[in-house]
Design a protein around this motif. Structure first.
Motif, mmCIF file in Angstrom:
data_model
loop_
_atom_site.group_PDB
_atom_site.id
_atom_site.type_symbol
_atom_site.label_atom_id
_atom_site.label_comp_id
_atom_site.label_asym_id
_atom_site.label_seq_id
_atom_site.Cartn_x
_atom_site.Cartn_y
_atom_site.Cartn_z
ATOM 1 N N ARG A 114 39.854 17.472 -44.813
ATOM 2 C CA ARG A 114 39.932 16.459 -45.860
ATOM 3 C C ARG A 114 38.982 16.879 -46.969
ATOM 4 O O ARG A 114 37.781 17.007 -46.752
ATOM 5 C CB ARG A 114 39.533 15.092 -45.320
ATOM 6 C CG ARG A 114 40.557 14.460 -44.388
ATOM 7 C CD ARG A 114 40.042 13.136 -43.847
ATOM 8 N NE ARG A 114 39.748 12.199 -44.925
ATOM 9 C CZ ARG A 114 38.932 11.144 -44.788
ATOM 10 N NH1 ARG A 114 38.302 10.949 -43.634
ATOM 11 N NH2 ARG A 114 38.736 10.315 -45.794
ATOM 12 N N ILE A 115 39.522 17.091 -48.162
ATOM 13 C CA ILE A 115 38.704 17.561 -49.278
ATOM 14 C C ILE A 115 38.108 16.368 -50.009
ATOM 15 O O ILE A 115 38.833 15.522 -50.544
ATOM 16 C CB ILE A 115 39.523 18.427 -50.244
ATOM 17 C CG1 ILE A 115 40.131 19.610 -49.486
ATOM 18 C CG2 ILE A 115 38.668 18.906 -51.392
ATOM 19 C CD1 ILE A 115 40.966 20.524 -50.346
ATOM 20 N N VAL A 165 29.486 10.942 -43.955
ATOM 21 C CA VAL A 165 30.121 12.241 -43.737
ATOM 22 C C VAL A 165 30.782 12.234 -42.362
ATOM 23 O O VAL A 165 30.151 11.878 -41.367
ATOM 24 C CB VAL A 165 29.103 13.394 -43.811
ATOM 25 C CG1 VAL A 165 29.799 14.731 -43.613
ATOM 26 C CG2 VAL A 165 28.363 13.361 -45.140
ATOM 27 N N GLN A 166 32.048 12.624 -42.310
ATOM 28 C CA GLN A 166 32.780 12.660 -41.049
ATOM 29 C C GLN A 166 33.190 14.085 -40.718
ATOM 30 O O GLN A 166 33.340 14.932 -41.605
ATOM 31 C CB GLN A 166 34.019 11.763 -41.128
ATOM 32 C CG GLN A 166 33.691 10.300 -41.354
ATOM 33 C CD GLN A 166 34.932 9.435 -41.423
ATOM 34 O OE1 GLN A 166 36.055 9.941 -41.517
ATOM 35 N NE2 GLN A 166 34.755 8.130 -41.370
ATOM 36 N N ALA A 167 33.359 14.335 -39.436
ATOM 37 C CA ALA A 167 33.812 15.653 -38.997
ATOM 38 C C ALA A 167 35.174 15.953 -39.615
ATOM 39 O O ALA A 167 36.027 15.071 -39.732
ATOM 40 C CB ALA A 167 33.905 15.694 -37.475
ATOM 41 N N LEU A 170 35.609 18.545 -45.982
ATOM 42 C CA LEU A 170 35.068 19.593 -46.829
ATOM 43 C C LEU A 170 34.562 18.920 -48.094
ATOM 44 O O LEU A 170 35.339 18.361 -48.864
ATOM 45 C CB LEU A 170 36.134 20.636 -47.185
ATOM 46 C CG LEU A 170 35.732 21.651 -48.268
ATOM 47 C CD1 LEU A 170 34.490 22.429 -47.862
ATOM 48 C CD2 LEU A 170 36.893 22.574 -48.611
ATOM 49 N N ARG A 171 33.266 18.940 -48.302
ATOM 50 C CA ARG A 171 32.666 18.289 -49.464
ATOM 51 C C ARG A 171 32.416 19.331 -50.557
ATOM 52 O O ARG A 171 31.760 20.342 -50.311
ATOM 53 C CB ARG A 171 31.387 17.573 -49.071
ATOM 54 C CG ARG A 171 31.662 16.408 -48.108
ATOM 55 C CD ARG A 171 30.632 15.330 -48.188
ATOM 56 N NE ARG A 171 31.157 14.078 -47.656
ATOM 57 C CZ ARG A 171 30.676 12.879 -47.938
ATOM 58 N NH1 ARG A 171 29.645 12.767 -48.770
ATOM 59 N NH2 ARG A 171 31.207 11.790 -47.432
ATOM 60 N N ALA A 189 26.719 16.695 -39.458
ATOM 61 C CA ALA A 189 27.683 15.615 -39.243
ATOM 62 C C ALA A 189 29.081 16.140 -38.921
ATOM 63 O O ALA A 189 30.004 15.349 -38.712
ATOM 64 C CB ALA A 189 27.739 14.716 -40.472
ATOM 65 N N GLY A 190 29.254 17.457 -38.877
ATOM 66 C CA GLY A 190 30.552 18.040 -38.566
ATOM 67 C C GLY A 190 31.404 18.365 -39.776
ATOM 68 O O GLY A 190 32.582 18.697 -39.634
ATOM 69 N N GLY A 191 30.797 18.276 -40.977
ATOM 70 C CA GLY A 191 31.527 18.601 -42.189
ATOM 71 C C GLY A 191 31.245 20.014 -42.654
ATOM 72 O O GLY A 191 30.470 20.756 -42.043
ATOM 73 N N ALA A 192 31.881 20.392 -43.741
ATOM 74 C CA ALA A 192 31.654 21.693 -44.372
ATOM 75 C C ALA A 192 31.359 21.446 -45.842
ATOM 76 O O ALA A 192 31.670 20.379 -46.388
ATOM 77 C CB ALA A 192 32.879 22.592 -44.214
#
Length: 368
Positions: A114-115, A165-167, A170-171, A189-192
């Motif tokens: 998810r972008i 922030v969720q797994a 992509l931020r 948090a499992g994000g990128a």
């Protein structure tokens, strides 16, 4: 509504967004119109949202205007609850319009991520002191909807980890969000993350813990055409580190010259003399990312980063077309309603609709 709407009645405006039945169904699904005791229809609810934002009404003035027009009879407190409950619904209407008109925002595969475009803008709400606010937003480009808004004073730092922030996220964000400790929170948090790096921070270390020279990296990218290297991103004070890739793509000559002129103008406006190294590096796009090189080559990273411009351009449109500077809401849900309604108005304005500002009730001021 005022004279500017004489050429187009309210029914024509609503028809741009769907039928009464469609709007009622979407409002109920979003939890905005669960009961019709005080607001009898979705179109009336939408009109109240427009009046609050575009009319620059206070809640008390809005309640009086709605009573005078025979639209709704409620207190300012009840009006507040209705508006806050409508934030997601108006956001859904915005998402539908964006999906129709901006399919390029979703171009390309996100690899199942998810972008999320993270951005902030400065606004000066009305008032004698003109105290500046920061509006921090997280916009889900995968669903084309605003999912988080924080309104703070201008001293609150921009953070990539705004909201929750969720797994699987992509931020992406600009230079102001490239802080090592905040990048680390996103990864934890499992994000990128995918952010543009400024010329002076954060610190970049090689595998042996040695400080890398940014200018030398940019020159190497110029010689090779692109540079893609694993690094450790370190916070200067806390020494927090996070693993990343630094990806440097030299801009085409014309774009590089334009970027360097912009850097000089920005420095002059801020009152400092830019370094020659900083001006030289302005001719490169320098990205930091936690995404793996397998599946995420430099060109794909660059095209993905450019998606954040969809959000930045939306804010520019709101400032020029519907007065984002007039934002008066600090409550997160009311601020989301305000921004979503402003976005909806901006999109409708692009269809050459007239101004949508309603007049005040007789004998009542427009003051917030």
């Amino acid at each position: 509504m005022n004279d500017s709407l004489h050429a187009m009645n309210w029914d024509e405006l609503v028809a741009r967004l769907g039928s009464e039945e469609e709007l009622t169904r979407s409002a109920r699904e979003a939890g905005a119109l669960l009961r019709k005791r005080q607001v009898s229809s979705a179109t009336i609810l939408l009109r109240l949202c427009f009046a609050y934002v575009l009319g620059r009404f206070s809640l008390r003035t809005l309640a009086a205007w709605a009573e005078q027009r025979g639209l709704a009879s409620m207190s300012d407190v009840a009006m507040l609850r209705r508006l806050k409950a409508s934030a997601d619904w108006v956001g859904d209407l915005v998402s539908d319009l964006l999906a129709e008109r901006c399919p390029e925002a979703l171009a390309g595969s996100s690899g199942g991520l998810r972008i999320m475009a993270v951005d902030a803008t400065v606004v000066a709400p009305p008032g004698p002191k003109r105290a500046y606010w920061m509006v921090h937003t997280v916009f889900d480009l995968s669903r084309l909807r605003l999912c988080s808004v924080d309104v703070t004073d201008r001293h609150d730092a921009e953070r990539l980890s705004r909201g929750v922030v969720q797994a699987g996220e992509l931020r992406i964000a600009d230079r102001a969000h490239a802080r090592a400790d905040d990048l680390a929170r996103v990864v934890e948090a499992g994000g990128a993350f995918l952010v543009r790096a400024p010329s002076t921070h954060p610190r970049l270390l090689d595998g042996e813990g040695r400080l890398l020279d940014r200018l030398a990296l940019c020159r190497e990218a110029g010689e090779k055409g692109v540079l893609d290297r694993p690094v450790r991103v370190q916070d200067r004070k806390s020494k927090v580190e996070v693993a990343a890739r630094v990806v440097i793509l030299p801009l085409p000559p014309e774009a590089a010259a334009k970027a360097r002129r912009a850097a000089r103008r920005l420095a002059a406006k801020a009152g400092y003399e830019p370094s020659e190294a900083g001006i030289e590096m302005a001719g490169c796009l320098v990205l930091l990312t936690s995404l793996p090189s397998d599946g995420w080559p430099p060109e794909r990273l660059a095209s993905t980063y450019r998606l954040r411009w969809q959000v930045e351009l939306a804010f520019k449109r709101m400032k020029s077309l519907v007065g984002l500077e007039d934002l008066r809401a600090k409550d997160p849900n009311l601020a989301r309603l305000w921004i979503n309604t402003a976005l909806l108005a901006a999109l409708l304005t692009e269809d050459d609709l007239p101004a949508l500002g309603p007049e005040a009730p007789d004998s009542l001021p427009l003051a917030a």
